[in-house]
Design a protein around this motif. Structure first.
Motif, PDB file in Angstrom:
ATOM      1  N   ILE A 266      -1.676  17.886   3.077  1.00 36.86           N
ATOM      2  CA  ILE A 266      -1.984  18.475   4.390  1.00 36.86           C
ATOM      3  C   ILE A 266      -0.741  18.550   5.275  1.00 36.86           C
ATOM      4  CG2 ILE A 266      -4.370  17.666   4.267  1.00 36.86           C
ATOM      5  CD1 ILE A 266      -3.688  15.565   6.365  1.00 36.86           C
ATOM      6  N   GLY A 267       0.334  17.900   4.851  1.00 38.13           N
ATOM      7  CA  GLY A 267       1.596  18.034   5.562  1.00 38.13           C
ATOM      8  C   GLY A 267       1.789  17.118   6.745  1.00 38.13           C
ATOM      9  N   GLY A 268       1.335  15.877   6.636  1.00 35.68           N
ATOM     10  CA  GLY A 268       1.556  14.934   7.730  1.00 35.68           C
ATOM     11  C   GLY A 268       0.732  13.681   7.568  1.00 35.68           C
ATOM     12  N   PRO A 269       1.000  12.661   8.400  1.00 37.49           N
ATOM     13  CA  PRO A 269       0.254  11.406   8.299  1.00 37.49           C
ATOM     14  C   PRO A 269      -1.189  11.557   8.755  1.00 37.49           C
ATOM     15  CG  PRO A 269       1.670  11.372  10.221  1.00 37.49           C
ATOM     16  CD  PRO A 269       2.010  12.628   9.465  1.00 37.49           C
ATOM     17  N   LEU A 270      -2.010  10.635   8.290  1.00 35.46           N
ATOM     18  CA  LEU A 270      -3.433  10.606   8.599  1.00 35.46           C
ATOM     19  C   LEU A 270      -3.739   9.458   9.538  1.00 35.46           C
ATOM     20  CD1 LEU A 270      -4.395  10.762   4.842  1.00 35.46           C
ATOM     21  CD2 LEU A 270      -4.807  12.655   6.406  1.00 35.46           C
ATOM     22  N   ASP A 271      -4.890   9.500  10.159  1.00 36.42           N
ATOM     23  CA  ASP A 271      -5.487   8.304  10.735  1.00 36.42           C
ATOM     24  C   ASP A 271      -6.445   7.754   9.689  1.00 36.42           C
ATOM     25  OD1 ASP A 271      -4.108   8.548  13.089  1.00 36.42           O
ATOM     26  OD2 ASP A 271      -5.845   9.113  14.309  1.00 36.42           O
ATOM     27  N   ILE A 272      -6.406   6.437   9.469  1.00 37.49           N
ATOM     28  CA  ILE A 272      -7.220   5.831   8.419  1.00 37.49           C
ATOM     29  C   ILE A 272      -8.185   4.813   9.014  1.00 37.49           C
ATOM     30  CG2 ILE A 272      -7.208   4.473   6.294  1.00 37.49           C
ATOM     31  CD1 ILE A 272      -4.452   5.539   5.682  1.00 37.49           C
TER      32      ILE A 272
ATOM     33  N   ALA B 257       0.283   7.114   7.094  1.00 40.28           N
ATOM     34  CA  ALA B 257      -0.734   6.888   8.128  1.00 40.28           C
ATOM     35  C   ALA B 257      -0.073   6.768   9.490  1.00 40.28           C
ATOM     36  CB  ALA B 257      -1.537   5.629   7.827  1.00 40.28           C
ATOM     37  N   ARG B 258      -0.634   7.446  10.482  1.00 41.42           N
ATOM     38  CA  ARG B 258      -0.204   7.247  11.872  1.00 41.42           C
ATOM     39  C   ARG B 258      -0.872   6.006  12.430  1.00 41.42           C
ATOM     40  NH1 ARG B 258      -2.279  10.818  16.921  1.00 41.42           N
ATOM     41  NH2 ARG B 258      -4.195   9.857  16.126  1.00 41.42           N
ATOM     42  N   ARG B 259      -2.174   5.918  12.251  1.00 38.48           N
ATOM     43  CA  ARG B 259      -2.942   4.762  12.700  1.00 38.48           C
ATOM     44  C   ARG B 259      -3.748   4.231  11.529  1.00 38.48           C
ATOM     45  NH1 ARG B 259      -6.638   6.234  17.691  1.00 38.48           N
ATOM     46  NH2 ARG B 259      -7.132   4.018  17.538  1.00 38.48           N
TER      47      ARG B 259
ATOM     48  N   ARG C  74       3.626  -5.996  11.779  1.00 38.54           N
ATOM     49  CA  ARG C  74       4.798  -5.229  11.343  1.00 38.54           C
ATOM     50  C   ARG C  74       4.515  -3.732  11.320  1.00 38.54           C
ATOM     51  NH1 ARG C  74       6.908  -4.980   5.091  1.00 38.54           N
ATOM     52  NH2 ARG C  74       8.482  -3.345   5.408  1.00 38.54           N
ATOM     53  N   PHE C  75       3.328  -3.371  10.840  1.00 41.95           N
ATOM     54  CA  PHE C  75       2.999  -1.957  10.689  1.00 41.95           C
ATOM     55  C   PHE C  75       2.170  -1.405  11.842  1.00 41.95           C
ATOM     56  CE2 PHE C  75       3.502  -3.180   6.100  1.00 41.95           C
ATOM     57  CZ  PHE C  75       4.626  -2.407   5.851  1.00 41.95           C
ATOM     58  N   GLY C  76       1.889  -2.220  12.857  1.00 49.24           N
ATOM     59  CA  GLY C  76       1.110  -1.747  13.997  1.00 49.24           C
ATOM     60  C   GLY C  76      -0.335  -1.445  13.663  1.00 49.24           C
TER      61      GLY C  76
ATOM     62  N   HIS D  78      -2.841  -6.752  20.491  1.00 49.33           N
ATOM     63  CA  HIS D  78      -2.323  -6.364  19.193  1.00 49.33           C
ATOM     64  C   HIS D  78      -1.469  -5.128  19.378  1.00 49.33           C
ATOM     65  CE1 HIS D  78      -5.679  -3.723  19.808  1.00 49.33           C
ATOM     66  NE2 HIS D  78      -5.451  -3.062  18.694  1.00 49.33           N
ATOM     67  N   THR D  79      -0.712  -4.779  18.376  1.00 49.78           N
ATOM     68  CA  THR D  79       0.149  -3.610  18.474  1.00 49.78           C
ATOM     69  C   THR D  79      -0.449  -2.439  17.734  1.00 49.78           C
ATOM     70  OG1 THR D  79       1.419  -4.315  16.546  1.00 49.78           O
ATOM     71  CG2 THR D  79       2.260  -4.960  18.717  1.00 49.78           C
ATOM     72  N   ILE D  80      -0.188  -1.263  18.251  1.00 53.18           N
ATOM     73  CA  ILE D  80      -0.777  -0.038  17.738  1.00 53.18           C
ATOM     74  C   ILE D  80       0.291   1.036  17.683  1.00 53.18           C
ATOM     75  CG2 ILE D  80      -2.559   1.706  18.123  1.00 53.18           C
ATOM     76  CD1 ILE D  80      -4.020  -0.370  19.805  1.00 53.18           C
ATOM     77  N   GLY D  81       0.223   1.884  16.698  1.00 54.76           N
ATOM     78  CA  GLY D  81       1.000   3.106  16.739  1.00 54.76           C
ATOM     79  C   GLY D  81       2.352   3.058  16.099  1.00 54.76           C
ATOM     80  N   GLY D  82       2.616   2.068  15.236  1.00 57.13           N
ATOM     81  CA  GLY D  82       3.846   2.060  14.464  1.00 57.13           C
ATOM     82  C   GLY D  82       5.066   1.953  15.356  1.00 57.13           C
ATOM     83  N   ALA D  83       5.943   2.955  15.297  1.00 58.89           N
ATOM     84  CA  ALA D  83       7.223   2.897  16.001  1.00 58.89           C
ATOM     85  C   ALA D  83       7.047   2.813  17.503  1.00 58.89           C
ATOM     86  CB  ALA D  83       8.074   4.112  15.635  1.00 58.89           C
ATOM     87  N   LYS D  84       5.991   3.454  18.013  1.00 54.24           N
ATOM     88  CA  LYS D  84       5.726   3.406  19.458  1.00 54.24           C
ATOM     89  C   LYS D  84       4.503   2.537  19.698  1.00 54.24           C
ATOM     90  CE  LYS D  84       7.870   7.727  20.921  1.00 54.24           C
ATOM     91  NZ  LYS D  84       7.704   8.980  21.659  1.00 54.24           N
TER      92      LYS D  84
END
Length: 373
Positions: free
Chosen positions: A172-178, A211-213, A232-234, A264-270
Motif C-alpha cells: 500500500i506504500g506506507g506504514p499502517l496503524d496496528i 507501523a506508525r502506531r 523504545r518503539f512508542g 506512556h509514549t506514542i508515535g515513534g519518533a515524535k
C-alpha cells in the motif's frame, strides 16, 4: 541422502552436506518448489479476483490465506495445524453463515479463499527462515495484486505477522496503524536467540518502520523487556490490570482525543506523552493519516474460559464480547488482518476454541469487506 524426523507433530528436513550433493542442485530444487507454491497462490487469487470483479459491486472482499507455521513457537508447535480446523469450524453448519453485522459469508463479495502457503513442503526442501518469510510476504502481495482482495491470514504462530504486515505495508506504500490483541506484547528483541520467534514479531515490524502506531490490548504477561521495548518503539500498551479504566478508550478508537490511564509514549519518533492527570489530547483517530489499519488477534487475548485451545494459557483475559465490542466499534479502513496461535492440539474435544477462532474470522471478514455505496 535425506532424513526426516518428527518433532511436536512437524516434519523437518536435515540438510545434506555439500560434499554429498551439489549446492546448485539443492538451490534449483528449492526454487522449483518455491515457484510452484507462489504460482498456486497467484492463480487462485486471480480466479477469486476475477469472480469478484465479474459479480461487481465489491470494493473489498476478505480473502483467507492460511500460513500453517508453528516452528517459531517457543513452547508448543500445534498452531501449525490451525488453518484447516478454523475453516472446518467456519463451515461446519452448527451456525448460519451470517455475521453479526449482517454480512453473508457465502457471498464472494464478502469472503473468498486462496488456500494455504505450503509451509512444510517448502521447509522440507531445506529453505531457511529468511527465505520462508520472504515467501510468505510474496504470497500476501500476490493476493493484494487483485485489487478487490484483502488478506485475512490464518496462522500459525505469531511469527507470521511480521512478513504479512511487511507485505501489506510495502504494497500500500506506507506504514499502517496496528491493533494487536494479545496476552503478550511479542516484542522481545530476539526471544531465545530467534529473531523470527513468535515472541519477537512486533519488534521486527517496528524496526522495519511498517507501523506508525501500535496499540496492544489484553496484555497480562509482560516483563521488563516487554515494557522497555514498548517505550523504545512508542507502543501504546493496554494491560488487563487497568482494562476497566481503559475500556472506554478501547471501545472508541475512532475518537480523536483520548487519554491513557498511565503515562506512556506514542508515535515513534515524535512521541507524545499522554496521561489522565493532564487530559492532553491530540491523537489522531486510529487509521487517520495512514492508508489503513491492520488487526492482529492472538487467540490467547481471550480468557482461557473462552478459548482454552492455546499454547500459552494466561488467566485474566478479555471476554469474547470485549473483543467484539472493540472490533465492531472500530470504523477505520481495515486493509488486512490475522488470527493466530490457536492450537488444535490443546482444544476441547468438541472444538470450542476452533469455533471461537472461526467467529473471530467471521467478524473480521465483516470488518474488512466493503460494497460500493
Amino acid at each position: 541422502m535425506y532424513e526426516e524426523y518428527c518433532k511436536e507433530g512437524n516434519y523437518y528436513w536435515q540438510k545434506p552436506s555439500a560434499a554429498n550433493v551439489p549446492v546448485e542442485l539443492i538451490e534449483n530444487g528449492q526454487n522449483r518448489v518455491i515457484d510452484a507454491s507462489l504460482t498456486l497462490i497467484r492463480e487462485r487469487a486471480k480466479l477469486k479476483g476475477e469472480l469478484v470483479r465479474t459479480l461487481g459491486g465489491a470494493v473489498a472482499s476478505s480473502s483467507l490465506l492460511g500460513v500453517p507455521l508453528g516452528h517459531n513457537s517457543s513452547f508448543l508447535q500445534g498452531p501449525a495445524f490451525a488453518p484447516p480446523r478454523i475453516r472446518e469450524a467456519i463451515w461446519c453448519g452448527s451456525t448460519n453463515a451470517t455475521t453479526e453485522e449482517g454480512k453473508e459469508l457465502n457471498d464472494p463479495w464478502v469472503l473468498t479463499d486462496v488456500g494455504d502457503v505450503p509451509v512444510q513442503e517448502i521447509r522440507d526442501c531445506g529453505v531457511d527462515d529468511d527465505m520462508l518469510m520472504n515467501i510468505i510476504s510474496d504470497s500476501v502481495k500476490l493476493v493484494m495484486e487483485e485489487a478487490s482482495l484483502r488478506p485475512l491470514v490464518l496462522g500459525g504462530d505469531h511469527s507470521i505477522s511480521f512478513p504479512v504486515v511487511r507485505a501489506v505495508s510495502e504494497k500500500i506504500g506506507g506504514p499502517l496503524d496496528i491493533l494487536h490483541l494479545d496476552a503478550h506484547p511479542d516484542i522481545y528483541h530476539a526471544f531465545e536467540g530467534n529473531k523470527y520467534s513468535h515472541a519477537s514479531s512486533f519488534a521486527r515490524i517496528m524496526e522495519g518502520g511498517y507501523a506508525r502506531r501500535l496499540l496492544q490490548v489484553g496484555l497480562r504477561s509482560i516483563n521488563s523487556e516487554g515494557r522497555e521495548q514498548g517505550k523504545r518503539f512508542g507502543v501504546e500498551q493496554y494491560e488487563m490490570r487497568t482494562f476497566s479504566r481503559d475500556r472506554h478508550i478501547l471501545e472508541n478508537l475512532d475518537t480523536r482525543a483520548h487519554t491513557h490511564s498511565c503515562a506512556h509514549t506514542i508515535g515513534g519518533a515524535k512521541a507524545i506523552e499522554i496521561c489522565l492527570t493532564t487530559g492532553v489530547a491530540g491523537l489522531a483517530k486510529l487509521g487517520e493519516g495512514v492508508k489503513g489499519v491492520y488487526i492482529s488477534v492472538e487467540v490467547d487475548c481471550l480468557d482461557p474460559a473462552f478459548a482454552p485451545g492455546v499454547s500459552h494459557i494466561e488467566p485474566g483475559g478479555l471476554s469474547f464480547r470485549d473483543v467484539l465490542n472493540i472490533l465492531h466499534n472500530l470504523q477505520a479502513d481495515v486493509v488486512a488482518a490475522d488470527v493466530v496461535e490457536f492450537n488444535p492440539q490443546r482444544d476441547t474435544v468438541d472444538g470450542m476454541t476452533a469455533m471461537v477462532a472461526a467467529k473471530l474470522v467471521r467478524e473480521l471478514t465483516a470488518k474488512i469487506s466493503k460494497m460500493e455505496d
